[in-house]
Design an enzyme around this catalytic site. Structure first.
Site, mmCIF file in Angstrom:
data_model
loop_
_atom_site.group_PDB
_atom_site.id
_atom_site.type_symbol
_atom_site.label_atom_id
_atom_site.label_comp_id
_atom_site.label_asym_id
_atom_site.label_seq_id
_atom_site.Cartn_x
_atom_site.Cartn_y
_atom_site.Cartn_z
ATOM 1 N N LYS A 183 25.080 -13.152 13.076
ATOM 2 C CA LYS A 183 26.370 -12.819 12.495
ATOM 3 C C LYS A 183 27.264 -14.065 12.519
ATOM 4 O O LYS A 183 26.997 -14.943 13.335
ATOM 5 C CB LYS A 183 27.006 -11.644 13.229
ATOM 6 N N LYS A 216 20.767 -5.062 23.504
ATOM 7 C CA LYS A 216 21.065 -4.804 24.913
ATOM 8 C C LYS A 216 20.358 -3.520 25.350
ATOM 9 O O LYS A 216 20.450 -2.496 24.663
ATOM 10 C CB LYS A 216 22.573 -4.636 25.114
ATOM 11 N N GLU A 265 37.122 -8.110 27.263
ATOM 12 C CA GLU A 265 36.640 -9.373 27.836
ATOM 13 C C GLU A 265 37.773 -10.055 28.593
ATOM 14 O O GLU A 265 38.954 -9.887 28.247
ATOM 15 C CB GLU A 265 36.163 -10.304 26.722
ATOM 16 N N ASP A 272 35.092 -10.086 14.315
ATOM 17 C CA ASP A 272 34.193 -10.598 15.356
ATOM 18 C C ASP A 272 33.502 -9.464 16.124
ATOM 19 O O ASP A 272 32.323 -9.571 16.456
ATOM 20 C CB ASP A 272 35.012 -11.470 16.321
ATOM 21 N N HIS A 302 29.558 -5.346 16.122
ATOM 22 C CA HIS A 302 28.992 -4.693 17.305
ATOM 23 C C HIS A 302 29.491 -3.256 17.518
ATOM 24 O O HIS A 302 28.716 -2.343 17.759
ATOM 25 C CB HIS A 302 29.333 -5.486 18.571
ATOM 26 N N LYS A 346 40.166 -9.988 23.852
ATOM 27 C CA LYS A 346 39.884 -11.089 24.776
ATOM 28 C C LYS A 346 41.045 -11.229 25.744
ATOM 29 O O LYS A 346 42.156 -10.797 25.463
ATOM 30 C CB LYS A 346 39.701 -12.384 23.982
HETATM 31 C C1 BG6 Z 1 29.941 -12.238 20.068
HETATM 32 C C2 BG6 Z 1 31.355 -12.564 19.686
HETATM 33 O O1 BG6 Z 1 29.254 -11.736 18.959
HETATM 34 O O2 BG6 Z 1 29.949 -11.281 21.131
HETATM 35 C C3 BG6 Z 1 32.102 -13.100 20.893
HETATM 36 O O3 BG6 Z 1 31.353 -13.522 18.649
HETATM 37 C C4 BG6 Z 1 32.028 -12.129 22.038
HETATM 38 O O4 BG6 Z 1 33.466 -13.368 20.558
HETATM 39 C C5 BG6 Z 1 30.588 -11.735 22.310
HETATM 40 O O5 BG6 Z 1 32.561 -12.766 23.194
HETATM 41 C C6 BG6 Z 1 30.513 -10.622 23.330
HETATM 42 O O6 BG6 Z 1 29.193 -10.409 23.672
HETATM 43 P P1 BG6 Z 1 28.785 -9.917 25.135
HETATM 44 O O7 BG6 Z 1 27.310 -9.762 25.063
HETATM 45 O O8 BG6 Z 1 29.239 -10.976 26.079
HETATM 46 O O9 BG6 Z 1 29.524 -8.629 25.329
#
Ligand code: BG6
Length: 495
Positions: free
Chosen positions: A156, A190, A224, A243, A248, A348
């Site tokens: 992506k 995951k 996050e 993003d 996701h 974030k």
């Molecule tokens: C990525 C995003 O696809 O996924 C990031 O571009 C994000 O911004 C990340 O931090 C989060 O992934 P995970 O696996 O750490 O939850």
């Protein structure tokens, strides 16, 4: 980690070609995953890993990969022997992706190494190069599956809006068949996300409750504590909606909301996910105002350390209004989910790192035990996806003593206590590519449909001149209480 017991299927020998082989994704994720796959017999030891690299000698590239492994994956313990074994599989093809000769050199390298048999082409490069790479491969005859398979893996973002996603799909599909294209959404790799499907479809107690008659609402979140790190250039144009939510979180929503597929195969699962997306209620400007939130982190502190504001991050414009937090309240207009809000949010620099799916059930109709007391809290089933995978069930129980009062009882079941037993998403997904299983990859129609859904939000947000700010390291986004005001128990912040 994938172990031999987890998945005994070893793929045939293959050529793994990585475009962007000196980049961050390769160092942090792809190489460690390939090493573990090799160790667990999931990668045939006659396979080759071919890095397409510009402006470096093979030795410099080798050193870079080895440094990356010790920096990002010290747990692999790459001593000289292990490195020697692994590096004997590596081969570099020099060249610029814009240059036709690079693809000709790659074709020669494949010819010499393995004959023109299986190849997985992994694009660990910015998306604007995907089309060029596909065309370059076609030009030197590396796309046709004459003897072995040819599979293209892309990361992506798949476009930045509906139009660019369509253009990208058309461009790739003019070279590769859809079945040869693997669009990675690492959330689907995951274990804890795949486990959602097992919880849903391997436990018969779930299905009777899994609908609008019993469920008040669902919240799906990724919060996050990290900021944007070194990715300002990408993030400034992306923002949290593109993003995280369009990709996701909407993917996870489809897994939670879909009907049971007729079989566990790529198209059967993806057909059901696609039906969910088609039923998502479309937004108009008024709904965007009522059902979405954008916010951006101001300075604050995370775990006792000062965190700069988003606008003070390197590479970010000081007057940027890009959202680092986004929330959307979706409705899925079908028989199962009519009227049930799906609140998806991600940000974030929040107070805590956690990804969760919260299924909140309806309130009991009244308090049988004491008509003056408030109604007991509605039950919740929480799938904690990370960092500590677990399932939590919140029930009400009688307080002990001479009373009929109730209090909340929390049942926690850890999933995968042993973190080393959990396969990294990239191990799972690359292994699936090698064995030709597209179940955990997004199909072109899913990608376009999800862009179509968020397009009116992007449109409404694109001309904003200001944005709500939240202090880094907090949950201080008051608009969220409004967005979830009629959800039983309101905004669920992970604990
Ligand atoms: C990525 C995003 O696809 O996924 C990031 O571009 C994000 O911004 C990340 O931090 C989060 O992934 P995970 O696996 O750490 O939850």
């Amino acid at each position: 980690m994938v172990t031999a017991e987890h998945n005994e299927e070893t793929a045939d020998p293959t050529n793994i070609v990585i475009f962007g082989a000196a980049g961050d994704l390769t160092k942090r994720k792809l190489m460690p995953a390939l090493i573990r796959m090799l160790e667990y017999g999931l990668l045939h030891n006659e396979s080759r890993i071919i890095g397409v690299v510009n402006n470096r000698t093979e030795q410099v590239w080798f050193d870079l990969i080895r440094e990356g492994l010790s920096k990002f994956s010290p747990q692999l313990g790459m001593d000289d022997d292990r490195w020697a074994r692994f590096s004997s599989m590596l081969k570099m093809v020099p060249g610029d992706l814009a240059d036709d000769d690079t693809y000709a050199r790659l074709a020669d390298a494949l010819e010499t190494l393995e004959g023109r048999k299986n190849a997985m082409f992994y694009c660990a490069i910015p998306p604007e190069w995907y089309g060029r790479v596909a065309n370059g491969l076609e030009h030197v005859g590396l796309v046709e599956e004459e003897q072995g398979y040819r599979r293209l893996v892309i990361e992506k973002p798949f476009g930045m809006n509906l139009q660019s996603a369509r253009e990208l799909n058309n461009e790739l599909q003019s070279v590769f068949h859809e079945r040869q294209i693997y669009r990675i959404d690492h959330y689907l790799g995951k274990e804890s996300v795949q486990n959602l499907l097992v919880y849903r479809f391997a436990n018969s107690i779930m299905e009777p409750l899994w609908n609008r008659n019993y469920i008040d609402h669902i919240q799906i979140s990724v919060s996050e504590t990290l900021g944007i790190e070194y990715r300002a250039k990408y993030y400034e144009h992306s923002g949290a909606l593109r993003d995280m939510i369009q990709s996701h979180l909407m993917q996870v929503m489809t897994l939670v909301a879909m009907e049971p597929p007729v079989e566990f195969t790529a198209d059967a699962v993806r057909d059901e996910k696609m039906k969910v997306l088609r039923a998502v209620r479309r937004f108009d400007p008024e709904l965007v105002k009522q059902q979405t939130i954008a916010a951006q982190y101001a300075s604050g502190s995370i775990n006792g350390e000062n965190a700069p504001a988003y606008v003070a991050e390197e590479g970010v414009s000081p007057d940027s209004v890009t959202e680092t937090f986004a929330a959307v309240r979706f409705y899925i207009d079908n028989w199962r989910w009519q009227g049930v809000p799906f609140v998806l949010w991600s940000g974030k620099r929040l107070e805590k790192r956690a990804s969760e799916v919260v299924i909140r059930f309806r309130k009991p109709p009244f308090n049988l035990f004491d008509s003056h007391a408030s109604i007991p809290a509605p039950n919740a089933l929480i799938f904690r996806l990370q960092p500590d995978g677990r399932v939590v069930l919140r029930l009400n129980a009688k307080k002990t003593g001479l009373t009929t009062d109730n209090e909340e009882m929390v049942m926690r079941a850890p999933y995968a206590d042993d973190a080393t037993a959990v396969a990294d998403a990239y191990e799972v997904l690359m292994h699936d590519v090698l064995t030709g299983d597209g179940t955990l990859f997004s199909r072109s129609d899913e990608v376009e449909e999800s862009w179509e859904i968020v397009e009116p939000i992007l449109e409404a947000w694109k001309d904003r001149v200001s944005i709500e700010r939240y202090r880094a390291g907090t949950w201080n986004i008051p608009a969220m209480d409004g967005l979830a005001s009629d959800c039983a128990c309101g905004w669920h912040k992970p604990i």
